[in-house]
Design a protein around this motif. Structure first.
Motif, short mmCIF file in Angstrom:
data_model
loop_
_atom_site.label_atom_id
_atom_site.label_comp_id
_atom_site.label_asym_id
_atom_site.label_seq_id
_atom_site.Cartn_x
_atom_site.Cartn_y
_atom_site.Cartn_z
N TYR A 188 0.81 -1.22 0.00
CA TYR A 188 0.00 0.00 0.00
C TYR A 188 0.85 1.27 0.00
CZ TYR A 188 -3.42 -3.53 1.15
OH TYR A 188 -4.22 -4.65 1.10
N MET A 189 2.15 1.13 -0.13
CA MET A 189 3.02 2.31 -0.15
C MET A 189 2.91 3.04 -1.48
SD MET A 189 6.62 1.09 1.47
CE MET A 189 6.72 0.11 2.95
N GLY A 209 -5.98 4.65 -3.50
CA GLY A 209 -6.19 4.03 -4.80
C GLY A 209 -5.94 2.53 -4.77
N VAL A 210 -4.89 2.11 -4.05
CA VAL A 210 -4.61 0.67 -3.92
C VAL A 210 -5.79 -0.02 -3.23
CG1 VAL A 210 -3.07 -1.05 -2.91
CG2 VAL A 210 -2.12 1.06 -3.88
N MET A 211 -6.31 0.61 -2.17
CA MET A 211 -7.42 0.01 -1.44
C MET A 211 -8.68 -0.05 -2.30
SD MET A 211 -6.70 1.89 2.22
CE MET A 211 -8.14 1.25 3.04
N LEU A 212 -8.96 1.00 -3.06
CA LEU A 212 -10.13 0.99 -3.94
C LEU A 212 -10.01 -0.10 -4.99
CD1 LEU A 212 -10.62 4.84 -4.49
CD2 LEU A 212 -12.00 3.34 -3.05
N TYR A 213 -8.81 -0.26 -5.53
CA TYR A 213 -8.56 -1.32 -6.51
C TYR A 213 -8.86 -2.69 -5.90
CZ TYR A 213 -5.99 -3.85 -10.23
OH TYR A 213 -5.62 -4.67 -11.27
N ASP A 254 -13.06 3.43 -12.75
CA ASP A 254 -11.76 3.00 -13.25
C ASP A 254 -10.83 4.19 -13.44
OD1 ASP A 254 -9.94 0.95 -14.66
OD2 ASP A 254 -10.24 2.44 -16.24
N ARG A 255 -11.37 5.28 -13.98
CA ARG A 255 -10.56 6.49 -14.19
C ARG A 255 -10.08 7.06 -12.86
NH1 ARG A 255 -12.09 11.42 -13.43
NH2 ARG A 255 -14.30 10.88 -13.44
N ILE A 256 -10.96 7.11 -11.88
CA ILE A 256 -10.61 7.67 -10.57
C ILE A 256 -9.46 6.88 -9.94
CG2 ILE A 256 -11.44 8.02 -8.21
CD1 ILE A 256 -14.25 8.49 -9.51
N ASP A 274 -11.03 15.91 -3.70
CA ASP A 274 -11.37 15.68 -5.10
C ASP A 274 -11.77 14.22 -5.32
OD1 ASP A 274 -10.65 18.28 -5.58
OD2 ASP A 274 -8.61 17.78 -6.18
N VAL A 275 -11.03 13.30 -4.69
CA VAL A 275 -11.37 11.88 -4.82
C VAL A 275 -12.75 11.62 -4.24
CG1 VAL A 275 -10.61 9.53 -4.34
CG2 VAL A 275 -8.91 11.35 -4.57
#
Length: 885
Positions: A188-189, A209-213, A254-256, A274-275
């Motif tokens: 997650y770094m 972003g890693v967590m959302l993925y 996917d874009r986010i 923004d996210v």
């Protein structure tokens, strides 16, 4: 020291052990004074024994305790008893996100239900300058009713301090060899964190972003057999496409996530707010679609509703069957495909553009940016590994095109001054074909290549599209001209005609398709008309259809039109072939006619500002975001007092003016109608804003008060960019000369605040050759000179003296010049990626800021020259393929 049940620390009685980590052991404890259960975390002895670190911890814990956010675990107190230092915190009854994530990912509703409060919590912390630095599913609790709580905010910084080192690489090594106790799970770094570099709030955005993925797919985006292997993956690898793993995900989601995972922090979202806002937009879109799919409740009884429903179903089936029969008949008559399936082919870092499909439909060459500069890659349609064909070239190599036999590739390169080159299928035998040109297209027999004299990428509305269509025969002399206004040529399958697109109507923001005989000597034949952006035509293998890209449906997507190859005339009206992409470009069709490749483009454009040292003429620090999000904001101009900034929406919708505080907050809309208002400029007294607008059907100069009142037209002849004199009494404008050939312009000076040129109008003389136009952009502070660019299609700018009435050529490249406060130096943007300063006395040029891939817009300075505002466009693109049946 471990504590057992029943042990006491002051008023706290230990109940059980909840867990242990690098920052100590966590217990469930009962507060006998307040009669509540709490989580109690005891700090390690090595940490608590350092007075300086302990003091800093106490200060930071107090700051975190002040968060008071519903999605952040509350810190109650920082305590010390019997030589032990500990925190008391809110006790959360639930499970960690680790146990919530399932193989295959969470349902979209559940994902967003967790993701939104998670992003909200991170945003709240960042607004208080608190960065987590160790975001991961193990630090997120989810209760039975799906409430989200984030743990350990701010404590990751303290973990880093345990192994602090003056050498970042040494610190990172120590952290990795400490059983992950320092930074937690390396997966997650952020890249900068993995390299031991200084980090800021953007490191949390990457981790998010890693967590959302992982929440969406059930797998992590970066993999490895060891910590070092995982870090190497984070630094070098591009994650597999989420849409390939889970096609039901919204494109916007996917874009986010992809933007959160940008390796360069400047290309990520700059704030977690923004996210959060983007995720909320996705949730609203899903809710809106769900609501529209639910029929309204009819009046009457249950039996009546069933009857109505049954009738509706039958009618829907009849309509659907009729539509299918009609579509099948149209497709049979037109030879067009009756079915298309779409696949995501590439997902490297940066943008992948300009695909070209081999004649047999098995291979694709394209432009990629993963290596740091533009190279040409070859990839199997059924594979995932791309081969860099130009890796030994440090220059920009792009716009590849397969030859009809599939054995050669023509491409554009900047090497040796630039031009069209040809190489073998696997990159061998590179040779020059021309010393200029862009977007090559092969003749069907492979003996000649058509190309454009100017570049077109993904913004065909730019003025640079006014180029010529040329043809060169391989190994036989100089190119010959076929058309005077065109871009992106495409040769018909039987070699009879060349299709292209250009601003054939002369209207700004409009492009149409045309064809011209490949033999030359005949005028171009229009294929499309109207006020849309129609561009990038390609022929079907039998020459009966043109596929092209157009915004006539609202977004830039794929269309087709039947055509007669012999005459080049359309045989019907265009019809849509919609792809799952918000912006489509660069079509390529296999010789078999069964595979269509294209670039699926994602763009954002926002306003940023840079601090400037006006004395040294240098940039100070990094850009700061003024606007965020997915709308296209353009042409900012700061108010004379520096407290506000005006700009316009370039896309979504186009052409409305907005005013905001200098930091982007308190935004308010100034114009809101069908007219397109562009390039706003503050008057020196800060009371008026000038612009050019098409309200009334033709571009004219207008002005409006800062509060939105007194909107009025200033010019009678077509006009565009305006520049205020320092005293605010006059405006320099760029004007179209009605009796001159199309495209010629002159500059004039008019009285301000006098509608329809009721005052004095002074036309500037024509600039000296080779330039035929001058477009004013900024007056010098003393009012004696005007800097302006040499037309919108010619690079470079000049300076006009209002005293001598003469021009001085300044710089042969760049555009949008503005004066520094000393009236001796000029700031301008060059090549779309650089800001330069030009000294009008010494003629010295100095580049003060540059970016590799993003596009920088026109700069504007505050009156004291200390803040520069500009737009910055970020582009991501992947190659997709559509299989035609």
């Amino acid at each position: 020291m471990a504590l057992g049940p029943g042990a006491r620390l002051g008023t706290f009685e230990i109940v059980s052990t909840l867990g242990a980590g690098g920052m100590g052991i966590v217990y469930r404890a009962h507060d006998t004074r307040l009669r509540r259960d709490v989580a109690l975390k005891i700090l390690p002895d090595t940490f608590a024994g350092d007075p300086e670190r302990l003091d800093r911890f106490q200060r930071e814990a107090q700051a975190i305790a002040a968060l008071n956010h519903p999605n952040v675990v509350t810190i109650y107190s920082v305590e010390e008893r019997d030589g032990l230092h500990f925190l008391t915190m809110e006790l959360i009854e639930g499970t960690t996100l680790v146990d919530v994530i399932r193989p295959g990912g969470l349902s979209l509703d559940t994902l967003l239900t967790i993701a939104l409060p998670l992003a909200d919590a991170i945003s709240a912390a960042h607004q208080r300058s608190i960065v987590h630095r160790d975001l991961k599913p193990a630090n997120v609790m989810v209760t039975a009713d799906q409430r989200v709580k984030v743990l350990d905010f701010g404590l990751a910084k303290l973990k880093q301090d345990v192994y602090a080192s003056p050498e970042p690489s040494l610190a990172t090594t120590a952290q990795l060899t400490a059983q992950h106790s320092v930074l937690g799970t390396p997966s997650y770094m952020s890249p900068e964190q993995a390299e031991g570099k200084p980090v800021d709030a953007r490191t949390d955005i990457f981790s998010l972003g890693v967590m959302l993925y992982e929440m969406a797919t059930g797998v992590r985006p970066f993999h490895g057999d060891s910590s070092l292997a995982i870090l190497s993956s984070i630094l070098k690898d591009t994650p597999s496409s989420m849409l390939a793993l889970r096609p039901d995900l919204p494109l916007d989601f996917d874009r986010i996530v992809r933007r959160c995972l940008a390796k360069d922090p400047t290309r990520r979202y700059q704030t977690s707010l923004d996210v959060r806002n983007e995720l909320e937009d996705v949730q609203r879109q899903i809710s809106s679609r769900s609501a529209s799919a639910v029929p309204g409740r009819p009046s009457g009884g249950r039996r009546g509703w069933r009857t109505i429903a049954a009738t509706a179903v039958v009618m829907a089936l009849v309509v659907a069957a009729a539509a299918l029969l009609w579509r099948a008949r149209v497709d049979r008559e037109s030879g067009a495909p009756s079915h298309m399936t779409f696949d995501h082919l590439t997902s490297q870092s940066g943008a992948e553009l300009f695909p070209s499909v081999s004649p047999d439909g098995k291979w694709i060459v394209y432009t990629g940016e993963a290596s740091g500069n533009r190279d040409i890659y070859l990839q199997s349609v059924s594979g995932q590994t791309a081969i860099n064909l130009t890796k030994d070239s440090p220059d920009e190599d792009e716009q590849p095109a397969f030859s009809p036999d599939g054995e050669r590739i023509a491409f554009r390169s900047s090497r040796d001054g630039g031009g069209i080159f040809v190489m073998g299928r696997t990159g061998e035998g590179v040779r020059r074909l021309t010393r200029a040109g862009f977007n090559p297209a092969w003749s069907p027999d492979g003996s000649a290549i058509a190309f454009a004299s100017v570049a077109t990428e993904i913004r065909p509305q730019n003025a640079e599209q006014r180029g010529r269509i040329m043809v060169v025969v391989l190994n036989q002399g100089e190119p010959r001209e076929l058309a005077t206004d065109g871009m992106l040529p495409a040769w018909s399958p039987h070699g009879k005609r060349i299709a292209f697109s250009g601003r054939l109507s002369g209207a700004a923001g409009v492009s149409n398709l045309a064809t011209v005989a490949a033999s030359g000597g005949e005028p171009a034949v229009p294929v499309t008309t109207g006020g849309f952006m129609n561009w990038n035509p390609i022929w079907t293998h039998d020459g009966t259809q043109l596929y092209f890209v157009s915004n006539r449906g609202g977004t830039m997507n794929i269309w087709r039109v039947a055509i007669d190859e012999d005459t080049g005339q359309a045989r019907g009206q265009p019809e849509p072939i919609t792809s799952p992409a918000p912006f489509t470009a660069h079509l390529s069709l296999a010789g078999t006619g069964t595979l269509l490749a294209y670039s699926a483009v994602l763009e954002t454009q926002n306003i940023q500002k840079l601090r400037v040292d006006p004395v040294k003429g240098e940039v100070v620090g990094d850009p700061v975001a003024v606007t965020t999000g997915t709308r296209f904001w353009s042409d900012p101009d700061p108010s004379p007092d520096g407290t506000s900034v005006v700009f316009y929406s370039q896309v979504g919708p186009e052409g409305d003016l907005y005013v905001a505080n200098s930091d982007g907050i308190a935004m308010r809309q100034l114009t809101d109608d069908v007219a397109i208002d562009r390039v706003p400029r503050w008057s020196p007294d800060g009371e008026w804003i000038s612009m050019f607008s098409d309200r009334g059907g033709t571009l004219h100069a207008w002005e409006i008060r800062r509060d939105g009142s007194d909107l009025r037209q200033l010019t009678r002849q077509p006009s565009s960019v305006t520049a205020w004199s320092p005293d605010g009494r006059r405006l320099a404008i760029s004007r179209r000369v009605l009796n001159a050939k199309q495209g010629d312009r002159t500059a004039s000076i008019i009285d301000a605040h006098v509608p329809l040129e009721g005052g004095t109008v002074v036309d500037l003389p024509a600039p000296p050759p080779p330039f035929v136009t001058f477009n004013p952009n900024a007056w010098s502070p003393d009012g004696t000179r005007i800097a302006g660019q040499n037309g919108f299609t010619t690079p470079g700018f000049s300076i006009y003296s209002t005293v001598t009435k003469t021009f001085e050529r300044a710089v042969e490249f760049g555009e949008w010049p503005v004066w520094l406060p000393d009236g001796k130096r000029i700031l301008f943007v060059a090549r779309g990626h650089e800001f330069h300063v030009f000294d009008t006395r010494t003629k010295e040029l100095k580049r003060i800021y540059s970016v590799k891939r993003d596009t920088l817009g026109p700069p504007r300075l505050t009156r004291d020259g200390r803040d520069m505002y500009f737009s910055r466009r970020v582009t991501e693109a992947d190659i997709w393929v559509a299989k035609l049946r």
